[in-house]
Design a protein around this motif. Sequence first.
Motif, PDB file in Angstrom:
ATOM      1  N   LYS A  36      23.740-133.352 -47.312  1.00 26.45           N
ATOM      2  CA  LYS A  36      25.130-133.350 -46.850  1.00 26.45           C
ATOM      3  C   LYS A  36      26.063-134.028 -47.854  1.00 26.45           C
ATOM      4  O   LYS A  36      27.185-133.575 -48.063  1.00 26.45           O
ATOM      5  N   SER A  37      25.582-135.078 -48.493  1.00 25.43           N
ATOM      6  CA  SER A  37      26.449-135.860 -49.371  1.00 25.43           C
ATOM      7  C   SER A  37      26.710-135.210 -50.728  1.00 25.43           C
ATOM      8  O   SER A  37      27.690-135.560 -51.397  1.00 25.43           O
ATOM      9  N   ASN A  38      25.858-134.278 -51.160  1.00 27.93           N
ATOM     10  CA  ASN A  38      26.073-133.679 -52.486  1.00 27.93           C
ATOM     11  C   ASN A  38      26.198-132.158 -52.446  1.00 27.93           C
ATOM     12  O   ASN A  38      26.153-131.502 -53.481  1.00 27.93           O
ATOM     13  N   LEU A  39      26.340-131.588 -51.250  1.00 27.44           N
ATOM     14  CA  LEU A  39      26.418-130.129 -51.120  1.00 27.44           C
ATOM     15  C   LEU A  39      27.565-129.548 -51.940  1.00 27.44           C
ATOM     16  O   LEU A  39      27.372-128.605 -52.711  1.00 27.44           O
ATOM     17  N   LYS A  40      28.750-130.105 -51.784  1.00 31.38           N
ATOM     18  CA  LYS A  40      29.929-129.545 -52.452  1.00 31.38           C
ATOM     19  C   LYS A  40      29.771-129.558 -53.972  1.00 31.38           C
ATOM     20  O   LYS A  40      30.012-128.543 -54.633  1.00 31.38           O
ATOM     21  N   SER A  41      29.349-130.682 -54.528  1.00 32.34           N
ATOM     22  CA  SER A  41      29.215-130.762 -55.985  1.00 32.34           C
ATOM     23  C   SER A  41      28.093-129.854 -56.481  1.00 32.34           C
ATOM     24  O   SER A  41      28.210-129.248 -57.551  1.00 32.34           O
ATOM     25  N   THR A  42      27.026-129.729 -55.702  1.00 34.28           N
ATOM     26  CA  THR A  42      25.917-128.854 -56.097  1.00 34.28           C
ATOM     27  C   THR A  42      26.368-127.401 -56.120  1.00 34.28           C
ATOM     28  O   THR A  42      26.098-126.670 -57.086  1.00 34.28           O
ATOM     29  N   LEU A  43      27.061-126.966 -55.070  1.00 30.81           N
ATOM     30  CA  LEU A  43      27.552-125.586 -55.033  1.00 30.81           C
ATOM     31  C   LEU A  43      28.542-125.331 -56.160  1.00 30.81           C
ATOM     32  O   LEU A  43      28.502-124.281 -56.796  1.00 30.81           O
ATOM     33  N   LEU A  44      29.403-126.294 -56.430  1.00 29.27           N
ATOM     34  CA  LEU A  44      30.379-126.146 -57.510  1.00 29.27           C
ATOM     35  C   LEU A  44      29.688-125.977 -58.856  1.00 29.27           C
ATOM     36  O   LEU A  44      29.992-125.057 -59.618  1.00 29.27           O
ATOM     37  N   ARG A  45      28.734-126.851 -59.143  1.00 27.71           N
ATOM     38  CA  ARG A  45      28.019-126.800 -60.422  1.00 27.71           C
ATOM     39  C   ARG A  45      27.273-125.480 -60.584  1.00 27.71           C
ATOM     40  O   ARG A  45      27.360-124.829 -61.615  1.00 27.71           O
ATOM     41  N   HIS A  46      26.547-125.092 -59.559  1.00 29.61           N
ATOM     42  CA  HIS A  46      25.719-123.896 -59.673  1.00 29.61           C
ATOM     43  C   HIS A  46      26.540-122.608 -59.624  1.00 29.61           C
ATOM     44  O   HIS A  46      26.140-121.612 -60.221  1.00 29.61           O
ATOM     45  N   SER A  47      27.673-122.628 -58.946  1.00 33.21           N
ATOM     46  CA  SER A  47      28.515-121.429 -58.961  1.00 33.21           C
ATOM     47  C   SER A  47      29.095-121.223 -60.357  1.00 33.21           C
ATOM     48  O   SER A  47      29.265-120.098 -60.801  1.00 33.21           O
ATOM     49  N   ALA A  48      29.371-122.326 -61.061  1.00 30.78           N
ATOM     50  CA  ALA A  48      29.876-122.217 -62.434  1.00 30.78           C
ATOM     51  C   ALA A  48      28.811-121.615 -63.341  1.00 30.78           C
ATOM     52  O   ALA A  48      29.102-120.761 -64.168  1.00 30.78           O
ATOM     53  N   VAL A  49      27.560-122.041 -63.178  1.00 32.31           N
ATOM     54  CA  VAL A  49      26.462-121.489 -63.978  1.00 32.31           C
ATOM     55  C   VAL A  49      26.246-120.030 -63.622  1.00 32.31           C
ATOM     56  O   VAL A  49      26.071-119.181 -64.492  1.00 32.31           O
ATOM     57  N   ASP A  50      26.284-119.711 -62.334  1.00 35.36           N
ATOM     58  CA  ASP A  50      26.089-118.339 -61.877  1.00 35.36           C
ATOM     59  C   ASP A  50      27.177-117.443 -62.458  1.00 35.36           C
ATOM     60  O   ASP A  50      26.909-116.373 -62.964  1.00 35.36           O
ATOM     61  N   SER A  51      28.418-117.926 -62.433  1.00 35.64           N
ATOM     62  CA  SER A  51      29.535-117.174 -62.981  1.00 35.64           C
ATOM     63  C   SER A  51      29.370-116.992 -64.489  1.00 35.64           C
ATOM     64  O   SER A  51      29.592-115.919 -65.026  1.00 35.64           O
ATOM     65  N   PHE A  52      28.943-118.059 -65.186  1.00 36.84           N
ATOM     66  CA  PHE A  52      28.707-117.985 -66.632  1.00 36.84           C
ATOM     67  C   PHE A  52      27.658-116.911 -66.936  1.00 36.84           C
ATOM     68  O   PHE A  52      27.847-116.072 -67.801  1.00 36.84           O
ATOM     69  N   ASN A  53      26.564-116.920 -66.188  1.00 34.34           N
ATOM     70  CA  ASN A  53      25.498-115.953 -66.423  1.00 34.34           C
ATOM     71  C   ASN A  53      25.930-114.537 -66.099  1.00 34.34           C
ATOM     72  O   ASN A  53      25.552-113.591 -66.783  1.00 34.34           O
ATOM     73  N   LEU A  54      26.757-114.352 -65.061  1.00 32.62           N
ATOM     74  CA  LEU A  54      27.262-113.019 -64.756  1.00 32.62           C
ATOM     75  C   LEU A  54      28.149-112.520 -65.891  1.00 32.62           C
ATOM     76  O   LEU A  54      28.075-111.365 -66.274  1.00 32.62           O
ATOM     77  N   ASN A  55      28.983-113.410 -66.425  1.00 32.75           N
ATOM     78  CA  ASN A  55      29.888-113.009 -67.507  1.00 32.75           C
ATOM     79  C   ASN A  55      29.130-112.699 -68.784  1.00 32.75           C
ATOM     80  O   ASN A  55      29.465-111.776 -69.502  1.00 32.75           O
ATOM     81  N   VAL A  56      28.096-113.469 -69.097  1.00 29.49           N
ATOM     82  CA  VAL A  56      27.370-113.290 -70.350  1.00 29.49           C
ATOM     83  C   VAL A  56      26.318-112.193 -70.240  1.00 29.49           C
ATOM     84  O   VAL A  56      26.176-111.366 -71.123  1.00 29.49           O
ATOM     85  N   PHE A  57      25.583-112.186 -69.128  1.00 24.24           N
ATOM     86  CA  PHE A  57      24.411-111.323 -69.041  1.00 24.24           C
ATOM     87  C   PHE A  57      24.559-110.138 -68.098  1.00 24.24           C
ATOM     88  O   PHE A  57      23.645-109.349 -67.949  1.00 24.24           O
ATOM     89  N   GLY A  58      25.670-110.027 -67.392  1.00 28.63           N
ATOM     90  CA  GLY A  58      25.803-108.950 -66.428  1.00 28.63           C
ATOM     91  C   GLY A  58      25.213-109.364 -65.098  1.00 28.63           C
ATOM     92  O   GLY A  58      25.359-110.490 -64.681  1.00 28.63           O
ATOM     93  N   ASN A  59      24.513-108.472 -64.434  1.00 29.26           N
ATOM     94  CA  ASN A  59      23.989-108.737 -63.092  1.00 29.26           C
ATOM     95  C   ASN A  59      22.866-109.750 -63.148  1.00 29.26           C
ATOM     96  O   ASN A  59      21.722-109.418 -63.364  1.00 29.26           O
ATOM     97  N   PHE A  60      23.198-111.008 -62.936  1.00 25.05           N
ATOM     98  CA  PHE A  60      22.247-112.116 -63.038  1.00 25.05           C
ATOM     99  C   PHE A  60      21.520-112.310 -61.732  1.00 25.05           C
ATOM    100  O   PHE A  60      22.106-112.292 -60.670  1.00 25.05           O
ATOM    101  N   ASP A  61      20.218-112.499 -61.805  1.00 25.72           N
ATOM    102  CA  ASP A  61      19.426-112.804 -60.625  1.00 25.72           C
ATOM    103  C   ASP A  61      18.644-114.064 -60.907  1.00 25.72           C
ATOM    104  O   ASP A  61      17.931-114.145 -61.897  1.00 25.72           O
ATOM    105  N   LYS A  62      18.772-115.066 -60.029  1.00 26.07           N
ATOM    106  CA  LYS A  62      18.065-116.346 -60.204  1.00 26.07           C
ATOM    107  C   LYS A  62      16.577-116.052 -60.381  1.00 26.07           C
ATOM    108  O   LYS A  62      15.973-115.320 -59.624  1.00 26.07           O
ATOM    109  N   GLY A  63      15.991-116.647 -61.377  1.00 22.89           N
ATOM    110  CA  GLY A  63      14.568-116.453 -61.616  1.00 22.89           C
ATOM    111  C   GLY A  63      14.289-115.433 -62.702  1.00 22.89           C
ATOM    112  O   GLY A  63      13.169-115.280 -63.145  1.00 22.89           O
TER     113      GLY A  63
END
Length: 161
Positions: A74-101
């Motif tokens: 509960k205490s770090n949900l927001k920051s975790t989602l923010l950080r990982h959404s930025a990485v997810d967005s970066f990977n979508l922009n660089v690599f196209g359809n990114f799938d975790k794993g």
Amino acid sequence: MNVKEALLFADKVFYRKTGQHLDDMQLGVLEGVLQRKKYGEIATELRCTEGYAKDIGYELWQLFSEFFGEDVDKSNLKSTLLRHSAVDSFNLNVFGNFDKGSVISSFNLCKPQEESQKFLRGKQQAKIEAITRLREMGLSDEQIAKCLDMTLEAVQNMLYS
């Protein structure tokens, strides 16, 4: 990232992990937590018991922890989602359809038969820039190494060599 964007990203992660979308109770708990509400307040709004709201939260924290490879609560949900959404967005922009794993291996999208020195320098510079941007987004060297499919030592050496 506002609450709506965080909920949409959380649903995307949940779907990737389970093949299902978040239900109304799960979304309600996430929304309440993102708004820094106590479980009692969340339960009142959702018309359920505080214990049930906590149970839903616990299940979500376990799923997100497993998916992101770090402890989520509960205490770090927001920051975790923010950080990982930025990485997810970066990977979508660089690599196209990114799938975790299925991270693309160290920017080697196409390997030319003979890599010129100029090409190798450019490739190294692209990695350095990616590492720098990911650090600026708050990722640790371990997370960057995992994201870019590099060793921790390689990530650290890229900037300090």
